[in-house]
Design an enzyme around this catalytic site. Structure first.
Site, short mmCIF file in Angstrom:
data_model
loop_
_atom_site.label_atom_id
_atom_site.label_comp_id
_atom_site.label_asym_id
_atom_site.label_seq_id
_atom_site.Cartn_x
_atom_site.Cartn_y
_atom_site.Cartn_z
N LYS A 101 6.78 22.26 -16.23
CA LYS A 101 5.98 21.12 -15.76
C LYS A 101 5.75 21.19 -14.25
O LYS A 101 4.63 20.99 -13.77
CB LYS A 101 6.67 19.80 -16.13
N ARG A 110 0.82 -1.23 0.00
CA ARG A 110 0.00 0.00 0.00
C ARG A 110 0.85 1.28 0.00
O ARG A 110 0.43 2.32 0.48
CB ARG A 110 -0.97 0.02 1.19
N ARG A 123 -3.66 21.04 -14.98
CA ARG A 123 -2.69 20.04 -15.40
C ARG A 123 -3.03 19.43 -16.75
O ARG A 123 -2.17 18.86 -17.42
CB ARG A 123 -2.56 18.96 -14.31
N ASN A 169 -1.38 17.77 -21.42
CA ASN A 169 -1.82 16.76 -22.38
C ASN A 169 -2.06 17.31 -23.77
O ASN A 169 -2.62 16.61 -24.62
CB ASN A 169 -3.12 16.11 -21.88
N HIS A 226 -1.86 9.90 -28.25
CA HIS A 226 -2.06 8.58 -27.63
C HIS A 226 -2.86 7.65 -28.53
O HIS A 226 -2.60 6.44 -28.58
CB HIS A 226 -2.78 8.72 -26.28
N HIS A 231 6.64 7.22 -28.18
CA HIS A 231 5.68 8.13 -27.57
C HIS A 231 5.88 9.55 -28.14
O HIS A 231 4.93 10.22 -28.53
CB HIS A 231 5.85 8.14 -26.05
N GLU A 287 8.25 16.48 -26.08
CA GLU A 287 7.70 17.03 -24.83
C GLU A 287 8.32 18.39 -24.51
O GLU A 287 7.69 19.25 -23.90
CB GLU A 287 7.91 16.06 -23.66
N HIS A 335 -1.71 15.07 -26.84
CA HIS A 335 -1.81 13.68 -26.41
C HIS A 335 -3.16 13.03 -26.73
O HIS A 335 -3.24 11.80 -26.71
CB HIS A 335 -1.53 13.56 -24.90
N GLU A 346 -4.67 16.76 -11.38
CA GLU A 346 -5.27 17.00 -12.70
C GLU A 346 -6.78 17.25 -12.64
O GLU A 346 -7.57 16.61 -13.33
CB GLU A 346 -4.97 15.82 -13.65
N LYS A 374 2.96 10.96 -12.12
CA LYS A 374 2.03 10.05 -12.81
C LYS A 374 2.70 8.70 -12.97
O LYS A 374 3.87 8.61 -13.35
CB LYS A 374 1.67 10.61 -14.19
N1 GLY Z 1 2.57 13.93 -18.85
C1 GLY Z 1 1.47 14.73 -18.49
C2 GLY Z 1 1.37 14.94 -17.02
O1 GLY Z 1 2.28 14.58 -16.28
O2 GLY Z 1 0.39 15.46 -16.58
#
Ligand code: GLY
Length: 364
Positions: free
Chosen positions: A224, A123, A238, A242, A249, A265, A187, A245, A234, A145
């Site tokens: 970032k 946990r 945040r 994206n 994605h 990616h 990025e 993306h 997010e 993330k």
């Molecule tokens: N890679 C996008 C984020 O970390 O929110």
């Protein structure tokens, strides 16, 4: 509209600091000496970082603590629940306890999977990210993330779970292959486009090269970290991270499920950014001149977009799984200028289909 949210963010003054620069490993060494309850350290790496980076990392490990490595295969295919299970079994065999430490030494795949494994093991096992690729140093390894893919759907299973510290030693980039460099560069351009117009101008003038990065790395990371600091889970802002993306994605998932040499990616995100710039223009969020400039600069660096291997319906199908969608509606983060981005924008399927066709996708 949003640009450069909090200029005062300080990497070192945070409870979970980011050490970035030539002295980053020395700072890690010092940080480790302060972790009095750690009795074992597991280092997760892939075959490449085990060879190129682990010997350097081991030099700063405390001699009093046993360190053992867990090596996974490089590449996106390792981001699976099966690989997580193998790592959990290894941690258990090694008798890694809750007070111990997992160090994720690698690119985005290693930090994504390692962070996820740590967040679920007992946990919550404390972990440190030591990103070794440009992608991981500027995006994936920062900001908490974690996750794995499910049936090629990117990051379908995951958590937001923060490393105790993040250690970015640029020396690791010296062994990074060209294709991985380009992947990370996507990025870097993204961060400039969403929040830092001066960074964009610096990239246009100097490109994203090892020389320019030596000057710009912390500035890129700051974009970032400021965003994550304001909105770690997010809920809103945040989502600007994206940009590129939603489409990126979808293309990456399609490529992973159908190609023997899938797109990286970053290649997918670069394509996604060009297409989403065109969508920003069609949605009247961005001026013609800015859209032209962005697409011209990105296509010069990453190549022109050609979607002839993809069908509109496949791309739209993958887009339905995007985590930003709400109530079954596609929501995108779109540019409102060079250096500003808005989020939660509904985009009609007809607009998306039209833009995909414009870039050569098959009409089926
Ligand atoms: N890679 C996008 C984020 O970390 O929110």
């Amino acid at each position: 509209m949003h640009s450069s949210p909090t200029p005062k963010y300080d990497f070192l003054q945070q409870e979970k600091p980011v050490y970035s620069g030539a002295d980053a490993l020395t700072r890690l060494e010092r940080w480790l000496t302060l972790q009095k309850n750690v009795s074992r350290i597991a280092v997760l790496c892939d075959r490449h970082t085990a060879q190129d980076c682990l010997p350097i990392l081991l030099k700063v490990m405390p001699s009093s603590i046993p360190v053992a490595e867990i090596v996974i295969e490089p590449g996106e295919h390792s981001k699976s629940l099966q690989v997580c299970q193998n790592i959990w079994q290894r941690l258990t065999q090694m008798e890694i306890g809750r007070e111990d430490l997992l160090i994720n030494l690698g690119g985005g795949v290693v930090s994504d999977i390692g962070g996820f494994v740590a967040s679920a093991y007992l946990r919550g096992l404390r972990f440190v990210n030591v990103p070794t690729s440009l992608m991981a140093m500027t995006d994936a390894g920062l900001g908490g993330k974690t996750g794995v893919d499910l049936d090629h759907i990117k990051n379908r299973i995951g958590t937001i779970s923060f490393p105790e510290c993040t250690v970015c030693f640029p020396g690791f980039l010296e062994t990074l292959p060209e294709v991985e460099w380009k992947s990370g560069a996507a990025e870097v351009f993204k961060h400039a486009l969403i929040a830092d117009p001066d960074l964009w101008r610096a990239l246009v003038a100097h490109g994203c090269t090892p020389e320019s990065l030596a000057v710009m790395l912390q500035r890129i990371q700051r974009v970032k970290m400021e965003v994550v600091h304001i909105d770690p889970y997010e809920k809103g802002l945040r989502k600007i991270l994206n940009f590129g993306h939603s489409i990126g994605h979808a293309i990456e998932s399609q490529s992973l499920s159908s190609s023997t040499v899938p797109l990286t990616h970053g290649q997918s995100v670069a394509i996604g950014m060009m297409i989403e710039t065109e969508i920003s223009l069609r949605m009247q969020k961005l001026s013609n001149g800015e859209a032209e400039e962005i697409i011209q600069v990105l296509s010069h660096y990453f190549g022109k977009v050609n979607l002839s291997d993809y069908s509109v319906s496949d791309i739209l199908k993958w887009m339905r799984y995007d985590k930003k969608n709400q109530k079954g509606e596609v929501k995108m983060s779109l540019l409102t200028g060079i250096g500003s981005c808005d989020w939660n924008i509904s985009v009609d399927e007809n607009v998306m289909a039209d833009v995909l066709l414009h870039y050569g996708a098959k009409n089926k």
